[in-house]
Structures are given as C-alpha cells and as structure tokens.
Design an enzyme around this catalytic site. Sequence first.
Site, PDB file in Angstrom:
ATOM      1  N   GLY A  50       0.837  -1.195   0.000  1.00  0.00           N
ATOM      2  CA  GLY A  50       0.000   0.000   0.000  1.00  0.00           C
ATOM      3  C   GLY A  50       0.870   1.242   0.000  1.00  0.00           C
ATOM      4  O   GLY A  50       2.014   1.202   0.455  1.00  0.00           O
ATOM      5  N   GLN A  55       2.716  10.017   1.375  1.00  0.00           N
ATOM      6  CA  GLN A  55       4.025   9.373   1.457  1.00  0.00           C
ATOM      7  C   GLN A  55       4.948   9.792   0.314  1.00  0.00           C
ATOM      8  O   GLN A  55       6.157   9.571   0.382  1.00  0.00           O
ATOM      9  CB  GLN A  55       3.878   7.843   1.479  1.00  0.00           C
ATOM     10  CG  GLN A  55       3.272   7.332   2.784  1.00  0.00           C
ATOM     11  CD  GLN A  55       3.187   5.824   2.798  1.00  0.00           C
ATOM     12  OE1 GLN A  55       2.277   5.244   2.221  1.00  0.00           O
ATOM     13  NE2 GLN A  55       4.155   5.173   3.437  1.00  0.00           N
ATOM     14  N   CYS A 109       5.659   0.195   7.826  1.00  0.00           N
ATOM     15  CA  CYS A 109       5.288   1.292   6.937  1.00  0.00           C
ATOM     16  C   CYS A 109       6.477   1.633   6.049  1.00  0.00           C
ATOM     17  O   CYS A 109       7.618   1.646   6.513  1.00  0.00           O
ATOM     18  CB  CYS A 109       4.885   2.506   7.784  1.00  0.00           C
ATOM     19  SG  CYS A 109       4.407   3.953   6.821  1.00  0.00           S
ATOM     20  N   LEU A 110       6.209   1.886   4.769  1.00  0.00           N
ATOM     21  CA  LEU A 110       7.284   2.244   3.845  1.00  0.00           C
ATOM     22  C   LEU A 110       7.955   3.554   4.239  1.00  0.00           C
ATOM     23  O   LEU A 110       9.049   3.849   3.775  1.00  0.00           O
ATOM     24  CB  LEU A 110       6.745   2.352   2.413  1.00  0.00           C
ATOM     25  CG  LEU A 110       6.257   1.042   1.784  1.00  0.00           C
ATOM     26  CD1 LEU A 110       5.662   1.300   0.421  1.00  0.00           C
ATOM     27  CD2 LEU A 110       7.390   0.026   1.699  1.00  0.00           C
ATOM     28  N   HIS A 152      -4.624   1.164   7.352  1.00  0.00           N
ATOM     29  CA  HIS A 152      -3.333   1.863   7.453  1.00  0.00           C
ATOM     30  C   HIS A 152      -3.303   3.055   6.484  1.00  0.00           C
ATOM     31  O   HIS A 152      -2.853   4.141   6.855  1.00  0.00           O
ATOM     32  CB  HIS A 152      -2.215   0.860   7.140  1.00  0.00           C
ATOM     33  CG  HIS A 152      -0.825   1.411   7.236  1.00  0.00           C
ATOM     34  ND1 HIS A 152       0.041   1.089   8.259  1.00  0.00           N
ATOM     35  CD2 HIS A 152      -0.150   2.257   6.420  1.00  0.00           C
ATOM     36  CE1 HIS A 152       1.195   1.729   8.072  1.00  0.00           C
ATOM     37  NE2 HIS A 152       1.110   2.442   6.955  1.00  0.00           N
ATOM     38  N   GLU A 153      -3.797   2.851   5.260  1.00  0.00           N
ATOM     39  CA  GLU A 153      -3.759   3.926   4.253  1.00  0.00           C
ATOM     40  C   GLU A 153      -4.729   5.065   4.592  1.00  0.00           C
ATOM     41  O   GLU A 153      -4.404   6.231   4.423  1.00  0.00           O
ATOM     42  CB  GLU A 153      -4.060   3.383   2.854  1.00  0.00           C
ATOM     43  CG  GLU A 153      -3.096   2.321   2.341  1.00  0.00           C
ATOM     44  CD  GLU A 153      -1.632   2.627   2.575  1.00  0.00           C
ATOM     45  OE1 GLU A 153      -1.249   3.819   2.592  1.00  0.00           O
ATOM     46  OE2 GLU A 153      -0.863   1.688   2.775  1.00  0.00           O
ATOM     47  N   HIS A 156      -3.137   7.216   6.988  1.00  0.00           N
ATOM     48  CA  HIS A 156      -2.172   8.130   6.349  1.00  0.00           C
ATOM     49  C   HIS A 156      -2.877   9.391   5.846  1.00  0.00           C
ATOM     50  O   HIS A 156      -2.351  10.498   5.978  1.00  0.00           O
ATOM     51  CB  HIS A 156      -1.493   7.450   5.152  1.00  0.00           C
ATOM     52  CG  HIS A 156      -0.210   6.731   5.493  1.00  0.00           C
ATOM     53  ND1 HIS A 156       0.846   7.346   6.112  1.00  0.00           N
ATOM     54  CD2 HIS A 156       0.183   5.452   5.267  1.00  0.00           C
ATOM     55  CE1 HIS A 156       1.843   6.473   6.266  1.00  0.00           C
ATOM     56  NE2 HIS A 156       1.461   5.309   5.769  1.00  0.00           N
TER      57      HIS A 156
HETATM   58 NI    NI Z   1       2.469   3.503   5.790  1.00  0.00          NI
END
Ligand code: NI
Length: 189
Positions: A50, A55, A109-110, A152-153, A156
């Site tokens: 995701g 991000q 998380c990225l 999670h998204e 964000h």
């Molecule tokens: Ni994330």
Amino acid sequence: MATRYIYRIDDEDEKKVLKTRCRPAKLPDSSLKRLIADMYETMHAANGVGLAAPQIGLSIRLAVVWTPPEVETLEDGSEVEIAPERSYTLINPRIVKMSNEEIIRQEGCLSLPGWYGDVPRATWVTIEYQDLNGKTLRLRKADGLLGWAIQHEVDHLDGILFTERIRDISTLRDMSKEMSVEKPQTVQV
Ligand code: NI
C-alpha cells in the site's frame, strides 16, 4: 511512469507532511492517472502492499493498495494459485462500517523501512471510495491483509502514523537485519 521518493517518519520536515490531514481529490481529474501509475510503481519497487499520496509528499486523499496472489502448496511440492492478486485505487476513501472485534498484528510502513510494531486493527472494514470519474464504489467487509492495509492507508490520509496506533511501544523494533536472509513474514504499507 516514475518511481517517487518516499517521505520518512524519522525526518522532521517529511514527518510534517506525513502528519498533515489530506484534502479531498476533486473529480473527475484525468491528471491523477499519471500520479496513480507512479504510486503503483513506487509501491512495487519498495515491495509494499500500500502507498498513500502523502508518502510521496502530496496531501491528497488518494491511496493504492495491492495484495499478492494467494498460493497453496500441493502434496507434490508444486504451487497453485487459489486467489488472484488484487489492486485497489482508493480516491477519497472513507470507512463506513467496521467490525467490533480487533486483531493485533505486526505492522510496518514504507515511511519507516524495516521497523515493525504490534498494531490493533478492526478485523474487517467496509469502505466507500471514488474512481477517476468520480463514481462512488463500495467495498464490503475487506478483511485479512487487504482490510488491514486499507485501514493503514486511510490513517495516512488523516495524518495518523502506525507508530501512534501501537499500544505497547516496546513491540516497535528494527527487524531489517532479522529479515535479511529469509523471506519477510511481514509487509509494509
Ligand atoms: Ni504507511
């Protein structure tokens, strides 16, 4: 298409962007096509499931989610695909219903590569979102990896980071070295 730089939680200036509540996308907007393609490319290049627009530095309510195909190993050792991969482009997503039960799982998380912590999430969510033409779509009872990634998204887009969802902060740790040899058991979003 192009791979975009992914903003980090541990950078002070980039964190400010990640902590910003995103504005709705105005639809229809065909210029989002290129951005969405870049987001898929960036997500796949980073081995994520995701990625949300903030991000990559854009405070727009837009996220992409991808879940891998489910594979089963047969008795002879060969593998067979039992469910296909799934991709969702979520524009202006909102959670309209969620389960009362929660599940705690290791989440990453990225924007904080290698770090994981135990995060409680609803076991399923029903969401409404829009496509590029502005048509409203509903995804019912998304559970498992998909439901977890969606939550999670959406966080964000509201400027909420997974580290803020961790109840027991001692579970947050850098697992990048532990996972370097074997195939990662956990995924980042
Ligand atoms: Ni994330």
